[in-house]
Design a protein around this motif. Structure first.
Motif, PDB file in Angstrom:
ATOM      1  N   LYS A 346     -19.085 -16.009 -61.957  1.00 45.43           N
ATOM      2  CA  LYS A 346     -20.179 -15.659 -62.854  1.00 45.43           C
ATOM      3  C   LYS A 346     -20.655 -16.918 -63.569  1.00 45.43           C
ATOM      4  O   LYS A 346     -19.937 -17.914 -63.659  1.00 45.43           O
ATOM      5  N   ASP A 347     -21.898 -16.836 -64.089  1.00 43.85           N
ATOM      6  CA  ASP A 347     -22.478 -17.969 -64.790  1.00 43.85           C
ATOM      7  C   ASP A 347     -21.981 -18.003 -66.227  1.00 43.85           C
ATOM      8  O   ASP A 347     -21.948 -16.972 -66.934  1.00 43.85           O
ATOM      9  N   GLU A 361     -20.283 -16.086 -71.316  1.00 49.09           N
ATOM     10  CA  GLU A 361     -20.873 -15.629 -70.054  1.00 49.09           C
ATOM     11  C   GLU A 361     -22.354 -15.313 -70.277  1.00 49.09           C
ATOM     12  O   GLU A 361     -22.732 -14.707 -71.290  1.00 49.09           O
ATOM     13  N   THR A 363     -26.313 -14.183 -68.376  1.00 50.07           N
ATOM     14  CA  THR A 363     -27.047 -13.598 -67.254  1.00 50.07           C
ATOM     15  C   THR A 363     -28.322 -14.415 -67.057  1.00 50.07           C
ATOM     16  O   THR A 363     -29.162 -14.477 -67.958  1.00 50.07           O
ATOM     17  N   THR A 364     -28.428 -15.042 -65.907  1.00 49.18           N
ATOM     18  CA  THR A 364     -29.533 -15.968 -65.656  1.00 49.18           C
ATOM     19  C   THR A 364     -30.610 -15.320 -64.800  1.00 49.18           C
ATOM     20  O   THR A 364     -30.385 -14.315 -64.113  1.00 49.18           O
ATOM     21  N   VAL A 374     -32.617 -17.055 -69.338  1.00 44.72           N
ATOM     22  CA  VAL A 374     -31.386 -16.340 -69.699  1.00 44.72           C
ATOM     23  C   VAL A 374     -31.784 -15.015 -70.336  1.00 44.72           C
ATOM     24  O   VAL A 374     -32.538 -14.987 -71.309  1.00 44.72           O
ATOM     25  N   SER A 375     -31.257 -13.927 -69.776  1.00 45.11           N
ATOM     26  CA  SER A 375     -31.595 -12.602 -70.302  1.00 45.11           C
ATOM     27  C   SER A 375     -30.496 -12.010 -71.164  1.00 45.11           C
ATOM     28  O   SER A 375     -30.728 -11.047 -71.901  1.00 45.11           O
TER      29      SER A 375
END
Length: 401
Positions: A346-347, A361, A363-364, A374-375
């Protein structure tokens, strides 16, 4: 008093031990890691592909010579305006060749032979005319005797037939005389008319080379006069106000493009121009980069949609930087792409909290190579570590460069 001294010792040694413990802790504590930090912000984000291209006139006309001949010098220059039907230049028949000594002697002999043949034909005409006159007189004499029944009808028919044959022979001899006269004239022309001895009489036919369209001269292939073959190009004509942009794009990026994609044109010496992709060529070609790397590229054609007055000084074959906008948004949370790394599939990023690294962590979304959307996982104003070292861990103290 003894109790006070005893209590003072304990206080002294307690403070001393505390100071020693603090000194040992400071000495053994890991040094802070020097890092570069970036602030998470919101704003416009675009995913683009930028390549170098050039302008090109859409409709180009290569004007060629329709016949073989002698081309006159082109009086026009590159950039001169032309109109449909305007005379560009002309082509004349090739000049006669120069006769060498042998060819001239042969030509003189042919003139003599033709003259003798003409004299012979004239004698034959005279002989045929005499025979025709004699046949006519015989016919007239017998016709006068026919009324008195001194000549038979059969004899009269024979004489009439002989008179007709005599007239036919006269006409044939006359035609032969005309043929011999023309052959004599042809032989004299070959002898007298050449590049070295031209009479200069008579009109010379010319083939006019005219402009097919309204526009300007884009290039001159052949300016000087001289011998030209049929189909040989002379000049190129087109309308410089109808420009398109040709960009050689890597095939990896070409598959992301389609007609209607927005293009920004910069680097040509003027203001930024807007364009739209019109066509992505279905066939690629191999090209070698400046570093010697073989690349597969595809030609992409774009039409300029900015007002014409904004690019009036832009001409054919000019260099431009074309930026294709694949995706864009006006407001999105974004972080430098160099701050994102993969951890357990994961990113993640390292967020700086109170000068301490914290693993977060994220979410891209879309990325343009420099910034990534990034969301989830970060908020505006957070500070993240650029180019995190592999040895950097959560809880490590940070110090900004």
């Amino acid at each position: 008093m003894a109790e006070k001294r005893y209590a003072g010792k304990w206080i002294f040694w307690g403070v001393f031990a505390l100071l020693v413990a603090v000194a040992v802790f400071i000495a053994l504590r890991p040094d802070p890691v020097w890092v570069s930090l970036a602030t998470v912000t919101g704003g416009e984000l675009e995913v683009t592909v930028t390549e170098e291209g050039k302008t090109r006139v859409k409709d180009r006309y290569l004007v060629s010579s329709p016949v073989a001949g002698y081309l006159h010098r082109v009086p026009l220059d590159v950039g001169d305006t032309v109109t449909p039907g305007q005379l560009l230049t002309s082509v004349e028949p090739l000049p006669a060749g120069v006769l060498d000594a042998r060819s001239r002697a042969e030509a003189e002999a042919m003139v003599g032979a033709a003259r003798s043949a003409l004299n012979s034909a004239r004698q034959k005409v005279a002989m045929a005319r005499a025979e025709a006159d004699l046949a006519d007189k015989e016919l007239v004499r017998l016709q006068a005797l026919t009324d008195a029944h001194f000549v038979s009808d059969e004899r009269l028919q024979q004489v009439e037939s002989a008179a007709d044959r005599a007239q036919a022979n006269l006409r044939s001899a006359t035609f032969d005389e005309e043929v011999m006269a023309h052959e004599l004239q042809a032989a004299r022309t070959r002898l007298e008319v050449s590049a070295a001895r031209s009479s200069g009489n008579g009109a010379i036919e010319k083939v006019a080379i005219q402009s097919p369209v309204n526009g300007a001269i884009l290039g001159i292939v052949r300016k000087s006069e001289g011998v030209i073959q049929a189909g040989e190009p002379i000049l190129e004509v087109g309308d410089p106000s109808a420009l398109e942009v040709v960009v050689d794009v890597l095939s990896f990026d070409a598959v992301k493009l389609s007609p209607g994609v927005k293009v920004r044109l910069t680097g040509w010496g003027g203001q930024t121009l807007d364009a739209l992709v019109r066509r992505v060529e279905p066939v690629g070609f191999e090209d070698v980069s400046a570093l010697g790397v073989e690349e597969q590229r595809v030609q992409v054609l774009a039409d300029i949609v900015s007002p014409a007055e904004d690019w009036r000084s832009l001409g054919d074959g000019y260099r431009v930087d074309a930026t294709f906008v694949l995706w864009s948004t006006e407001d999105v949370l974004q972080v430098p792409s160099s701050a994102i790394f993969s951890h357990k599939g994961k990113d993640h990023v390292f967020r700086a909290v109170d000068e301490t690294a914290e693993l977060a962590e994220v979410t891209t979304g879309r990325s343009n190579g420099l910034y990534t959307a990034v969301s989830a996982g970060l908020t505006a104003g957070d500070r993240v570590v650029r180019h995190p070292d592999r040895q950097l861990e959560a809880g490590v103290r940070l110090r900004e460069r």
